[in-house]
Design an enzyme around this catalytic site. Structure first.
Site, PDB file in Angstrom:
ATOM      1  N   LYS A 272     -45.828  20.672 -43.393  1.00 37.53           N
ATOM      2  CA  LYS A 272     -45.140  21.407 -42.324  1.00 37.53           C
ATOM      3  C   LYS A 272     -43.722  21.766 -42.776  1.00 37.53           C
ATOM      4  O   LYS A 272     -43.186  21.167 -43.718  1.00 37.53           O
ATOM      5  CB  LYS A 272     -45.093  20.551 -41.058  1.00 37.53           C
ATOM      6  CG  LYS A 272     -44.330  19.239 -41.208  1.00 37.53           C
ATOM      7  CD  LYS A 272     -44.520  18.332 -40.012  1.00 37.53           C
ATOM      8  CE  LYS A 272     -43.778  17.008 -40.198  1.00 37.53           C
ATOM      9  NZ  LYS A 272     -44.097  16.044 -39.147  1.00 37.53           N
TER      10      LYS A 272
ATOM     11  N   TYR B 284     -10.165  25.293 -45.999  1.00 31.53           N
ATOM     12  CA  TYR B 284      -9.783  25.352 -44.590  1.00 31.53           C
ATOM     13  C   TYR B 284      -9.079  24.076 -44.149  1.00 31.53           C
ATOM     14  O   TYR B 284      -9.487  22.969 -44.493  1.00 31.53           O
ATOM     15  CB  TYR B 284     -11.028  25.517 -43.714  1.00 31.53           C
ATOM     16  CG  TYR B 284     -11.596  26.925 -43.703  1.00 31.53           C
ATOM     17  CD1 TYR B 284     -10.866  27.989 -43.201  1.00 31.53           C
ATOM     18  CD2 TYR B 284     -12.871  27.155 -44.185  1.00 31.53           C
ATOM     19  CE1 TYR B 284     -11.396  29.268 -43.180  1.00 31.53           C
ATOM     20  CE2 TYR B 284     -13.422  28.435 -44.163  1.00 31.53           C
ATOM     21  CZ  TYR B 284     -12.675  29.486 -43.663  1.00 31.53           C
ATOM     22  OH  TYR B 284     -13.204  30.747 -43.648  1.00 31.53           O
TER      23      TYR B 284
HETATM   24  C1  LIG Z   1     -44.300  14.784 -39.808  1.00 33.29           C
HETATM   25  C2  LIG Z   1     -45.463  13.917 -39.465  1.00 33.29           C
HETATM   26  C3  LIG Z   1     -46.017  13.069 -40.444  1.00 33.29           C
HETATM   27  C4  LIG Z   1     -45.390  12.859 -41.791  1.00 33.29           C
HETATM   28  O1  LIG Z   1     -44.385  11.868 -41.686  1.00 33.29           O
HETATM   29  P1  LIG Z   1     -43.522  11.388 -42.952  1.00 33.29           P
HETATM   30  O2  LIG Z   1     -42.629  10.345 -42.396  1.00 33.29           O
HETATM   31  O3  LIG Z   1     -42.781  12.591 -43.418  1.00 33.29           O
HETATM   32  O4  LIG Z   1     -44.484  10.890 -43.961  1.00 33.29           O
HETATM   33  C5  LIG Z   1     -47.178  12.391 -40.111  1.00 33.29           C
HETATM   34  N1  LIG Z   1     -47.737  12.503 -38.886  1.00 33.29           N
HETATM   35  C6  LIG Z   1     -47.206  13.281 -37.917  1.00 33.29           C
HETATM   36  C7  LIG Z   1     -47.865  13.347 -36.591  1.00 33.29           C
HETATM   37  C8  LIG Z   1     -46.039  14.000 -38.174  1.00 33.29           C
HETATM   38  O5  LIG Z   1     -45.489  14.742 -37.204  1.00 33.29           O
END
Ligand SMILES: *Cc1c(COP(=O)(O)O)cnc(C)c1O
Length: 365
Positions: free
Chosen positions: A37, A257
């Site tokens: 994702k 800045y």
């Molecule tokens: C993002 C997510 C993962 C992955 O988690 P990590 O800590 O990055 O390994 C797994 N399961 C769900 C439901 C997620 O939203």
């Protein structure tokens, strides 16, 4: 094409594969899915997914359908599932592209069973049960309704029962054992199906957490799944920024800045073409100690002054060889995403996913 990119994220795909293989050894005999994702946490989902697929990975998760669609042609076999669940109206895309929904409400279940009836065939799905996160997934009432009326799942082929840990990176947190118990109870009330429980850190809890399919994101990308302990993963990213100009400033002059840094001696200041618009966060101003000359093993270069939108400044007084066009490494094995995150007051997930579109992604295999 002439390019003037001044910030490059170099992604070592072989290191990501090595991380996946190491996680597979921890998850065995269960499998380990790749969570890709958010463009594989900013690293580039297409390249990452293709490389993992070539290495044998056959389970992939995105958060959105729109993220899964372009990946499907790259992953001719295997499971591709959408964690956030299906919005009404998206059903045809799931069916046409063999993308699996993660159903997390009675409403979604009812829509999918109706779809299975219309299609006249069983439809593969994952079922998300909430065991404590309270964001997505069937709640206790939903579970009770299914337990009382198992026919409500008619026409659905349950590929996995899924839940998600609240505090997997903290092995002593009692939430972990509580979720394990709630998941067992939920699974007992549902039709038999394989189970998916652990994220990256969950694979570093005891073996009871691995189940049939772990869902690993962070650890693939080099984020430490065991905070407080040495990182067992390889860091597959290097963020390099290019020097645009080097200038001499007299003792007493300020840089950037709000004049937050003042030269204590006559200094050479190098200006890098990266800033907070690239995800190189302003909160790092004065907090991140150093960058490293990318092409040789020089001593670290102190970062000085405020990070601005497009520019970051550093003190190269003690690095007379550095000049315009040279690259400095801001993040990588020597300064991993977890360390950058700590300095910015956030987590490494946010650092990686926050790298902007001006940062050019390049790949080594
Ligand atoms: C993002 C997510 C993962 C992955 O988690 P990590 O800590 O990055 O390994 C797994 N399961 C769900 C439901 C997620 O939203």
């Amino acid at each position: 094409m002439a390019t003037d990119e001044t910030a490059v994220l170099s992604v070592d795909l072989a290191a990501i594969v090595a991380n996946w293989q190491a996680l597979c050894r921890r998850g065995a005999p269960g499998a380990v899915a790749a969570v890709v994702k958010a463009d594989a946490y900013g690293l580039g989902a297409a390249r990452v997914a293709r490389q993992l697929y070539a290495a044998g990975c056959r389970h992939f998760f995105t958060a959105h359908l729109s993220e899964a669609l372009p990946l499907r042609p790259l992953l001719p076999q295997g499971m591709l599932a959408v964690l956030n669940g299906p919005l009404p109206g998206t059903e045809p895309d799931y069916l046409a592209h063999h993308i699996l929904p993660v159903l997390g409400s009675l409403d979604a279940i009812d829509r999918w069973t109706a779809l299975a009836r219309r299609e006249g065939r069983p439809l593969p799905v994952l079922l998300h049960v909430d065991t404590g996160m309270h964001r997505l997934g069937l709640d206790a009432a939903g579970l009770a309704a299914l337990a009382a009326d198992p026919l409500r799942l008619a026409g659905l082929e349950l590929r996995y029962l899924v839940t998600h840990l609240v505090a997997a990176e903290m092995p002593d947190d009692p939430a972990n054992a509580a979720q394990l118990a709630r998941f067992a109870a939920a699974c007992a009330a549902l039709p038999q199906a394989p189970r998916s429980f652990a994220n990256s850190s969950g694979l570093f809890l005891d073996a009871r957490f691995a189940f049939d399919l772990a869902r690993a994101g962070a650890a693939l990308y080099g984020i430490n799944p065991t905070p407080g302990h040495a990182n067992p993963m390889r860091v597959p990213v290097r963020l390099n920024a290019r020097i645009l100009q080097v200038r001499n400033v007299p003792a007493g002059a300020t840089v950037g800045y709000n004049a937050t840094w003042r030269a204590a001696r006559p200094s050479r200041i190098a200006t890098l073409g990266i800033g907070y618009a690239d995800g190189w966060r302003r909160a790092l101003s004065g907090r991140l100690p150093a960058a490293w000359p990318a092409d040789f093993d020089g001593a670290p270069v102190p970062l000085v002054g405020r990070v601005s939108m497009d520019l970051t400044t550093c003190d190269v007084t003690d690095h007379p060889a550095l000049g315009p066009g040279d690259w400095l490494e801001l993040m990588g094995p020597r300064c991993p995403p977890d360390e950058v995150a700590e300095a910015a007051g956030t987590n490494a997930y946010e650092i990686l996913t926050g790298l902007g579109p001006r940062v050019v992604r390049t790949y080594v295999t």
